[in-house]
Enzyme design. Structure first.
Site, PDB file in Angstrom:
ATOM      1  CB  SER A 235      -0.889   0.012   1.236  1.00 21.82           C
ATOM      2  OG  SER A 235      -0.072   0.265   2.363  1.00 21.82           O
ATOM      3  CE  LYS A 236      -2.847   5.810  -2.104  1.00 28.90           C
ATOM      4  NZ  LYS A 236      -3.841   6.316  -2.775  1.00 28.90           N
ATOM      5  NE  ARG A 237      -2.210   3.329   5.095  1.00 31.44           N
ATOM      6  CZ  ARG A 237      -2.860   2.198   5.289  1.00 31.44           C
ATOM      7  NH1 ARG A 237      -2.539   1.422   6.294  1.00 31.44           N
ATOM      8  NH2 ARG A 237      -3.832   1.834   4.475  1.00 31.44           N
ATOM      9  CD  GLN A 238       4.735  -1.332   5.027  1.00 27.66           C
ATOM     10  OE1 GLN A 238       5.855  -1.705   4.702  1.00 27.66           O
ATOM     11  NE2 GLN A 238       4.046  -1.935   5.970  1.00 27.66           N
ATOM     12  N   GLY A 239       5.363   3.040   1.032  1.00 30.95           N
ATOM     13  CA  GLY A 239       6.262   3.463  -0.049  1.00 30.95           C
ATOM     14  C   GLY A 239       5.478   3.674  -1.322  1.00 30.95           C
TER      15      GLY A 239
END
Ligand code: GLU
Length: 455
Positions: A235-239
């Site tokens: 997901s976007k949250r991790q990169g």
């Protein structure tokens, strides 16, 4: 003979995600392998999530990764329109059919959502529907096993009691994903649905819809989830997950295609480096894995490096132009050979190339090395003797370096570190003769003159 028809059906809610690229690539490879057709369908029924420019962006990113379509909003086709928001009359015909057959029912907006409207009949509320807002819900049967075949997972059974009656038409008149997706797959004669595993739990609803509407099921393949290295869902949250940002960061489309194809699939001979055409030739659904596929950025960087080493010179020239870096033609070829071996991305290549063109930027610590007595001896020697070196010959330059070493009796890194720092800005890097060859005589001389302290 069945004509293979597949589709890529993104919602225009932002940029193309790596997972989206994988779905598109697998559909593309499958259809090309069987000389079928691939359709782009824009699933824009959730008006609140629509993002301006998303469709153009999406098509552009797919285009850059060589995924093109036989039918779609940008190319037309006989099964259009390809925007779901332009197909409301088609959905309306079918939801009415479901209502008439008692496979769906109406709930009005002002009604208590906790009450059960499953027994309500269409005929009894038809009149109210003219001036009251409503949603249409699908009637899920109780105590039934809904089963279907997934090409990867085999027979799958769902207990219908675990499913709630889903809304198929919202009060704004738009269909929900489930309904529009099924109607369109049927109307567009899709033979194979290849999509992410996150849609597997929705599949029983789709299967029911096919059954209620009396349609054949397409063949379903649900691709494994993409995971972060900690096994959480990518997901976007991790990169970064946007294809566009990888392209901007200097990953080559060919490398990205190769890398993304290996997320959950591999050719039978386990080759790691292959072109899109090779992928198409070897693509086969049985080689798709069921378990999640981990996204490994380091592997992507490594693979990009492999492609950079094989990169065309003309591509490099275009790339330099795009970044307004102008280098003398003769030098460009030499610089290209040096930097492509040392870079894993195009941006790294650009930074490496700039070293040969722009003025070097020394730090305080560098001057400690550059100003030492032994370094100054080296620079003085270069300055005094450079005129005799043939810069067109790498061997001549290398002989000159040996000469410095022998004359001054300065060896190994005591010679290379300060000399490289003076002309390349870093003590470690390419072979010194190659740097000098790339810089040419005047530039090498100028760089040495700059660090020479006059005594
Ligand atoms: N619109 C869905 C998405 O955004 C499509 C899922 C499917 O392929 O059925 O991924």
């Amino acid at each position: 003979m069945i004509n293979e028809r597949v589709r890529f059906a993104p919602s225009p809610t932002g940029f193309l995600h790596l997972g989206g690229l994988r779905t598109a690539l697998f559909n593309f490879a499958f259809c090309k392998k069987y000389s079928g057709k691939i359709i782009l369908r824009i699933e824009d029924t959730d008006q609140s999530r629509k993002v301006d420019g998303a469709v153009t962006n999406l098509i552009e990113s797919l285009n850059q990764c060589d995924v093109t379509f036989d039918e779609g909003p940008h190319v037309g086709g006989e099964f259009g329109p390809y925007f779901q928001s332009q197909r409301l009359d088609i959905y309306s015909t079918y939801y009415k059919k479901l209502l008439e057959n008692n496979d769906a029912y109406i709930v009005f907006n002002d009604e208590d959502p906790n009450l059960d409207y499953r027994k309500r009949r269409y005929q009894d509320v038809k009149k109210r529907m003219i001036d009251q807002k409503f949603v249409v819900k699908l009637r899920i049967p109780r105590n039934e096993l809904i089963s279907f075949f997934d090409e990867l997972r085999g027979q799958i059974e769902f207990d219908s009691n675990l499913l709630k009656d889903p809304i198929i038409i919202k009060s704004d008149g738009y269909p929900t994903y489930h309904f529009a997706n099924v109607v369109d797959d049927h109307e567009m004669k899709i033979s194979h649905v290849i999509r992410g595993e996150e849609w597997l739990p929705s599949c029983p609803i789709h299967v029911l819809l096919y059954k209620y509407l009396g349609w054949y099921l397409p063949k379903f393949t649900h691709l494994p989830l993409l995971l972060n290295s900690d096994k959480s869902k990518l997901s976007k949250r991790q990169g970064d997950v946007a294809v566009e940002s990888y392209l901007k960061k200097g990953f080559l489309p060919s490398a990205l295609i190769n890398f993304v194809s290996l997320l959950g699939w591999h050719p039978s001979d386990d080759t790691e480096i292959f072109s899109m055409n090779e992928m198409i030739k070897n693509f086969n659904i049985e080689k798709i894995q069921k378990g999640g596929a981990v996204f490994d950025l380091e592997k992507l960087r490594w693979m990009n490096g492999v492609y950079i080493k094989k990169m065309d010179y003309s591509y490099y020239i275009k790339f330099l132009k795009k970044h307004d870096l102008s280098i003398d033609k003769k030098k460009t070829e030499i610089i290209f050979e040096i930097v492509k071996e040392r870079s894993l991305t195009l941006l790294e290549m650009l930074e490496e190339s700039k070293i040969f063109v722009n003025d070097l930027d020394f730090k305080n610590d560098d001057f400690k090395v550059l100003n030492s007595q032994s370094s100054q001896l080296i620079f003085k020697y270069v300055n005094d003797n450079i005129a005799s070196v043939d810069f067109n010959s790498l061997i001549d330059i290398a002989t000159f370096i040996n000469q410095i070493s022998e004359t001054l009796e300065i060896k190994g890194k005591d010679l290379f570190f300060p000399l490289r720092l003076a002309i390349y800005g870093k003590s470690k890097g390419p072979e010194i003769p190659r740097i000098m060859e790339a810089l040419g005589r005047d530039e090498t001389e100028g760089r040495i003159a700059r660090v020479l302290v006059n005594v």
